[in-house]
Enzyme design. Sequence first.
Site, PDB file in Angstrom:
ATOM      1  CG  ASP A  94      -1.897   1.063   1.346  1.00 41.71           C
ATOM      2  OD1 ASP A  94      -2.233   1.568   0.070  1.00 41.71           O
ATOM      3  OD2 ASP A  94      -2.132   1.584   2.401  1.00 41.71           O
TER       4      ASP A  94
ATOM      5  CB  THR B 290      -1.750   6.254   2.601  1.00 42.80           C
ATOM      6  OG1 THR B 290      -1.919   6.702   1.121  1.00 42.80           O
ATOM      7  CG2 THR B 290      -1.919   7.429   3.530  1.00 42.80           C
TER       8      THR B 290
ATOM      9  CG  ASP C 298      -1.039   1.704   7.185  1.00 44.29           C
ATOM     10  OD1 ASP C 298      -1.621   1.978   6.182  1.00 44.29           O
ATOM     11  OD2 ASP C 298      -1.022   2.921   7.933  1.00 44.29           O
TER      12      ASP C 298
END
Length: 740
Positions: free
Chosen positions: A427, A429, A627
Amino acid sequence: MADKPPSCCDGKTSPKVKSCCAKPEEAPPPSNAKYICPMCPGVESDKPGPCPMCGMALERNPAWKGNDADSCCGEGEDESRDLLKRFGVGVLLCIPLLVLSMGENLPTVKQIPPQWSGLLQLLLSTPVVFWSGLPLLQRGWRSFATLHLNMFSLILPGVLAAWGYSLAVVLLPGLIPHAFKHGGGPGVYFESAAVITVLVLLGQVLEARARKATGAALEELMALVPKKVWRVVDGVDEEVELGRVLVGDSLRIKPASRIPVDGVVLDGSSFVDESMLTGEPMPVSKSKGLTVTAGTMNSDGSFVMRADRVGAETVLSRIVDTVAKAQRSRAPVQRLADRVAEWFVPAVVLIAAWTFMLWWEFGPEPSLAYAIINAVAVLIIACPCALGLATPMALTVGIGRGAQLGILIKDAAALERLEKVDTLMLDKTGTLTQGKPTLSLMHPLPGQNAKDMLMMAAALETSSEHPLAKAIVQAAKERQLRLPEVSEFVSVPGSGVAGRVQGHEVAVGQIALMELAKVPVPAELMDKVQRLQVHGNTVVFIAVDGRLSGLFAIADKLKDTSAEAMKGLHALGLHLVMTTGDNAVTAQRVADELGVDEVHAALKPEEKLVHVYQAREAGRLVAVAGDGINDAPALAAAHVGIAMGTGTDVAIQSADITLLKGDLRGIEQSIALSRATMKIIRQNLWFAFIYNGLGIPIAAGVLYPVCGWLLNPMIASAAMSLSSVSVILNSLRLRRFKVK
């Protein structure tokens, strides 16, 4: 800016992966038994003793949540101390025993009549076999009683055969067959039974100490919390045991002391060293309203905190529980050793019986004595302790080392799978970037008010956990805006949020949400959007009552370590793929800067999942790092899910590995640790198989016709113990693991 798992599969799941719609499965709660077997998951007890499965001594459970007051009262006596005591007595008695049995050329020994020598050897060997070796005999007997055959199943008949035969020679010499007599009388083998017992005890002592050493990581973590704390009651400080602290209690944290529980600062301020969680060496400022975590170190300030999570609920306790559980889990490679062990002990017993019969029938005189001694040598050298230790010792040390490095591995199978991963999906961000985006620009359309636009957007985004949402909320807080109530809140996974604010229908999100809400975006505004994206900004639109009000530009800096981490991962041979919900322009800019191999942008959570499926169907072994809540389905579907410790609880629960420091270099460390651990396991298994493959035929006497060489049972016992020690020492090398 999704904040809920998607509902994308409509009940249709792939048999190869977990359902993207299913709630991430929580690991079963760790055992709260006082004693556990270090080698056999599921074996636990409230009292010390041997494991009924493998015979190993049960050890204190690192995750046990009980009162340690009884640990000094005898019941909790350290098993390694008991074994060491028995070993010491055995050594002292074996020295004169060896002198009597092997010192035939010594003048003093030659003067002792054979009958008296035999009686002395009987007196010296009996306490060694039946007191020093009592734990070994008990475990051997239990293995036969429960039909869980193990190394002690071979030691029991071997030692008792040598000692029992010698007892008959001393007490009933007239009943000994002529075939046993050689050189004037039958020989005795008390020294073999005693020395074998002592050597096996030595191996057990070394194993117990080695296993204790592998728990060093857990002990270090558990030592991070103080045993006593200062509780504030009606303005008065009182010192109490940590176990008496309850949720809601006020605690005073004094200078240079560890924080005992998780909670919130109520009064005062200080700087707290949180490096044990984040890896960041600089202390973090803590003042009223900010959270503090158990195990972190306060500096020279003082403050009062409220206990919000105590005991097993603290972050530190959960880490200890997870590591303890992972160290007791089994990797698939362990199945090989388990399958071998199932037939190995019965096969060895048959080989020993076959050796006995062949030597008795065809061996030189005294053939029966040769038959017994060679059969005993086969039983002793074939003890599969090295085979049993090969995998769990390496896994225990490797997982413990990972904990020291801030790598929380949930189970051994994940560590094994990680070694073979060839594709890593990341990912953007919060994974490649700092995950702390800030509002860099507000652009209201003509006739719109920037303050009202921000107030409405922040009111909606308060209900979202996405980092971009937090940037908008933080900007509103900095401007001290009062946020109104929100009703009819709806989250659109991967696109944005919508709801009613002050009587207005408000939607905040990406261009996909505007298209879904049929809100037109002027072409001239899209030109501005593209310019912002080229410079690394993520653009979020806001529409009120079906009309576009303006946009926000949000910037998120790359983590300082991301570029270094990408180089390290490429060096390990991984194919790096970015899967992000952000727009393609911003994503490609980040990918170019970091050297990512493949980019997939503007993805919804279910679309990330599709990419995981496609990679798996193509034969790739996939790890996913993320996250956020929207990463949870992909984390669960990957061969190995890796969560940033700074991320959401759902992501962490869905992952197999958690990087407590939130640093991408931890992925490189994780993969390197996995490869090092599996290399050690293969070395251990290879050594164990080769040792037994060569040792058993030699003990059976295959070299005797060629060179007249036989293996003394004492030498066989020493070799067996050394094989275990070599496996232990090889595994302990992982304690010094570091990425080169």
